[in-house]
Scaffold this motif. Structure first.
Motif, PDB file in Angstrom:
ATOM      1  N   ALA A   1       0.836  -1.208   0.000  1.00  0.00           N
ATOM      2  CA  ALA A   1       0.000   0.000   0.000  1.00  0.00           C
ATOM      3  C   ALA A   1       0.869   1.255   0.000  1.00  0.00           C
ATOM      4  O   ALA A   1       0.576   2.225  -0.716  1.00  0.00           O
ATOM      5  CB  ALA A   1      -0.925  -0.005   1.217  1.00  0.00           C
ATOM      6  N   ALA A   2       1.958   1.231   0.774  1.00  0.00           N
ATOM      7  CA  ALA A   2       2.857   2.388   0.828  1.00  0.00           C
ATOM      8  C   ALA A   2       3.515   2.635  -0.527  1.00  0.00           C
ATOM      9  O   ALA A   2       3.665   3.787  -0.952  1.00  0.00           O
ATOM     10  CB  ALA A   2       3.930   2.159   1.893  1.00  0.00           C
ATOM     11  N   LEU A   3       3.878   1.560  -1.222  1.00  0.00           N
ATOM     12  CA  LEU A   3       4.499   1.704  -2.541  1.00  0.00           C
ATOM     13  C   LEU A   3       3.510   2.296  -3.548  1.00  0.00           C
ATOM     14  O   LEU A   3       3.876   3.152  -4.364  1.00  0.00           O
ATOM     15  CB  LEU A   3       5.001   0.341  -3.033  1.00  0.00           C
ATOM     16  N   ILE A   4       2.258   1.869  -3.473  1.00  0.00           N
ATOM     17  CA  ILE A   4       1.241   2.422  -4.376  1.00  0.00           C
ATOM     18  C   ILE A   4       1.039   3.905  -4.115  1.00  0.00           C
ATOM     19  O   ILE A   4       0.959   4.714  -5.049  1.00  0.00           O
ATOM     20  CB  ILE A   4      -0.090   1.657  -4.220  1.00  0.00           C
ATOM     21  N   VAL A   5       0.966   4.271  -2.848  1.00  0.00           N
ATOM     22  CA  VAL A   5       0.817   5.688  -2.486  1.00  0.00           C
ATOM     23  C   VAL A   5       2.022   6.486  -2.984  1.00  0.00           C
ATOM     24  O   VAL A   5       1.881   7.611  -3.482  1.00  0.00           O
ATOM     25  CB  VAL A   5       0.645   5.843  -0.962  1.00  0.00           C
ATOM     26  N   PHE A   6       3.211   5.893  -2.865  1.00  0.00           N
ATOM     27  CA  PHE A   6       4.425   6.564  -3.347  1.00  0.00           C
ATOM     28  C   PHE A   6       4.354   6.796  -4.856  1.00  0.00           C
ATOM     29  O   PHE A   6       4.704   7.880  -5.343  1.00  0.00           O
ATOM     30  CB  PHE A   6       5.653   5.719  -3.005  1.00  0.00           C
ATOM     31  N   VAL A   7       3.907   5.792  -5.600  1.00  0.00           N
ATOM     32  CA  VAL A   7       3.788   5.933  -7.059  1.00  0.00           C
ATOM     33  C   VAL A   7       2.782   7.035  -7.402  1.00  0.00           C
ATOM     34  O   VAL A   7       3.015   7.859  -8.291  1.00  0.00           O
ATOM     35  CB  VAL A   7       3.372   4.597  -7.708  1.00  0.00           C
ATOM     36  N   LEU A   8       1.656   7.052  -6.683  1.00  0.00           N
ATOM     37  CA  LEU A   8       0.658   8.101  -6.903  1.00  0.00           C
ATOM     38  C   LEU A   8       1.252   9.475  -6.633  1.00  0.00           C
ATOM     39  O   LEU A   8       1.014  10.436  -7.373  1.00  0.00           O
ATOM     40  CB  LEU A   8      -0.564   7.864  -6.003  1.00  0.00           C
ATOM     41  N   GLY A   9       2.037   9.573  -5.549  1.00  0.00           N
ATOM     42  CA  GLY A   9       2.678  10.845  -5.219  1.00  0.00           C
ATOM     43  C   GLY A   9       3.713  11.247  -6.259  1.00  0.00           C
ATOM     44  O   GLY A   9       3.814  12.417  -6.638  1.00  0.00           O
ATOM     45  N   TYR A  10       4.454  10.265  -6.753  1.00  0.00           N
ATOM     46  CA  TYR A  10       5.489  10.557  -7.747  1.00  0.00           C
ATOM     47  C   TYR A  10       4.874  11.025  -9.057  1.00  0.00           C
ATOM     48  O   TYR A  10       5.492  11.805  -9.799  1.00  0.00           O
ATOM     49  CB  TYR A  10       6.346   9.312  -7.993  1.00  0.00           C
ATOM     50  N   MET A  11       3.647  10.568  -9.344  1.00  0.00           N
ATOM     51  CA  MET A  11       2.962  11.014 -10.548  1.00  0.00           C
ATOM     52  C   MET A  11       2.779  12.528 -10.559  1.00  0.00           C
ATOM     53  O   MET A  11       2.748  13.148 -11.625  1.00  0.00           O
ATOM     54  CB  MET A  11       1.599  10.331 -10.674  1.00  0.00           C
ATOM     55  N   LEU A  12       2.668  13.113  -9.382  1.00  0.00           N
ATOM     56  CA  LEU A  12       2.463  14.561  -9.294  1.00  0.00           C
ATOM     57  C   LEU A  12       3.687  15.345  -9.770  1.00  0.00           C
ATOM     58  O   LEU A  12       3.588  16.530 -10.081  1.00  0.00           O
ATOM     59  CB  LEU A  12       2.120  14.955  -7.857  1.00  0.00           C
ATOM     60  N   THR A  13       4.858  14.678  -9.819  1.00  0.00           N
ATOM     61  CA  THR A  13       6.071  15.367 -10.262  1.00  0.00           C
ATOM     62  C   THR A  13       6.207  15.370 -11.783  1.00  0.00           C
ATOM     63  O   THR A  13       7.053  16.066 -12.325  1.00  0.00           O
ATOM     64  CB  THR A  13       7.327  14.710  -9.663  1.00  0.00           C
TER      65      THR A  13
END
Length: 484
Positions: free
Chosen positions: A421-433
């Motif tokens: 779940a943390a990795l998915i959230v990280f990917v979602l956050g990285y998409m913002l960059t």
């Protein structure tokens, strides 16, 4: 707490669906489900971005999918349901969650119908230009709709052959590529096609380690579809066996078809070879081996993948609509089935929205349709995240109520679930960059979050309204004084 209207999120007794899928259908649906048209079409962009390091991007996303599918397999083996993860979310997290993720997933697939119909029509028009592109899109949609309306068995049979062609094509590609790399295939330039291409042109990560994460954003959406087997299992002869088998085999499926084929490509050609960007990675790789008509061969394979995706997309959207109707989260008409167990109204409703999306693609490609594509782009990650949180709760429920049903178990529960779940959230956050282009990661995530917020808001309001109505009805029943 207010009681809620009755619904049955965890099973399909008496729904009208029939066990029309054979074991060979489910096996091929499971194998073909992880091979999307995006693998053939989109891999060249990933290779151009990350070089040979794109293998790490595929490996990272592949690991993520394996873990998510393990969680979904655990829940689906214990409680097979036509709504799969939506039904599990309904029971584990609340009715609002099942409603929200179910409708978002349906929305994703009806948009995919338009994208894939257009992609298929482009190839067909190049072969038969007398029929315009919109005409081919219409023909493809009508034919596959008719197939799905006949019976679930006809869907399974079509998918068996569509997926079979994809599997054979990739298998042959890998074998031929490896023969060339080991010098067995005659007429191949072994100086150009060599394992040294992995590090010989600027290193394994020529554009830096940060491109691994950029590559993740480019390849993550090509994995969508691996969960279809759990949705289809509800209409199979032995749902638990089918889900268990597909869950246990996903590691080798991703390893062979994704990592295996991409590995062959980046070995056959330097990652920065102009032909990869010009012709596409698979066509360029075949062309480098001197195989004639490589472009047309891959067009046939891509068209097959497109038709497979369309076929499965229509099936998946209709079954999710059916499940939502069964739980009272969609019109009750969606639960009506034909004598052959096909939810006809749910299927027709899904394809109608698909046709509307196709119309927007031709009439408003840079506005309305672009919005639809971007606003559904992150749904895959939302689905995976919901599966994680559902499994955290469902494991406790299953252990308490029916521990013998835990035939498939998530590894290292709950730690690996939380890490996923943390990795998915990280990917979602990285998409913002990612801010490049009209379909940038930031645009996709923000529009997807907007649509998700609207759907969740509707779900919460709807749940409160239904709950208050139930309370009012109960109070009226209590206050009623018998006359006589």
């Amino acid at each position: 707490m207010a009681s809620q209207p009755p619904h049955s999120p965890s099973g399909d007794p008496g729904t009208g669906l029939q066990a029309g899928l054979k074991n060979r259908h489910l096996s091929m649906i499971a194998i073909g489900g992880v091979i999307g048209a995006g693998l053939f079409v989109g891999s060249s962009t990933g290779i151009a971005t990350a070089g040979p390091g794109i293998l790490l991007s595929y490996a990272l996303v592949g690991t993520l999918v394996v873990l998510v599918m393990r969680m979904l397999g655990e829940m689906s083996v214990a409680n097979p349901a036509s709504g799969s993860f939506s039904a599990h979310a309904d029971r584990a997290l609340g009715r609002w969650a099942g409603f929200s993720i179910g409708w978002l997933y349906w929305f994703f697939w009806v948009v995919v119908l338009a994208v894939e119909a257009t992609a298929g029509a482009t190839i067909l028009e190049s072969w038969v230009p007398a029929i315009p592109q919109w005409g081919w899109a219409l023909i493809v949609m009508v034919v596959l709709t008719a197939t799905n309306l006949v019976s679930v068995g006809s869907y399974g049979e079509f998918e068996f052959w569509f997926a079979g062609i994809k599997v054979v094509a990739i298998g042959a590609f890998i074998v031929i590529g490896l023969l060339a790399l080991f010098g067995v295939l005659p007429g191949v330039d072994t100086d150009k096609a060599a394992f040294g291409n992995l590090t010989g042109h600027g290193g394994f990560l020529p554009n830096g380690p940060g491109t691994i994460l950029t590559g993740v954003l480019l390849v993550v959406f090509s994995f969508m579809g691996s969960e279809i087997a759990t949705l289809a299992a509800g209409e199979s002869e032995d749902p638990r066996r089918a889900v268990t088998k597909s869950t246990n085999s996903i590691i080798w499926r991703i390893g062979v078809f994704y990592l295996g084929s991409i590995f062959v490509i980046v070995c056959l050609l330097p990652w920065n070879d102009p032909s990869i960007a010009k012709d596409g990675s698979y066509v360029a790789a075949l062309g480098s081996l001197g195989i004639p008509h490589a472009g047309q061969i891959m067009n046939v394979v891509v068209l097959t993948s497109v038709l497979s995706c369309l076929n499965s997309g229509l099936y998946t959207a209709s079954r999710m609509a059916f499940s939502l109707g069964q739980r009272g989260d969609a019109p009750k008409a969606f639960t009506r089935t034909t004598s052959r167990g096909v939810p006809m109204i749910a299927t027709v409703a899904s394809v109608v929205f698909g046709f509307v999306a196709v119309f927007f693609n031709y009439r408003f490609p840079d506005s309305v349709f672009l919005f639809l594509v971007n606003s559904s782009g992150a749904v895959a990650l939302f689905v995976w995240l919901v599966i994680c949180f559902s499994q955290l709760r469902m494991r406790k429920i299953i252990q308490r109520e029916s521990p013998e049903k835990l035939v498939v178990k998530m590894w290292l529960y709950p730690y690996l679930t939380w890490a996923t779940a943390a990795l998915i959230v990280f990917v979602l956050g990285y998409m913002l960059t990612d801010t490049k282009g009209e379909s940038s990661g930031r645009t996709t995530i923000l529009l997807s979050l907007l649509v998700a917020a609207v759907v969740v808001a509707i779900a919460v309001v709807r749940q409160r309204v239904l709950g208050s109505r139930t309370d009012t009805a109960e109070e009226s029943e209590t206050d009623r004084v018998p006359v006589g």
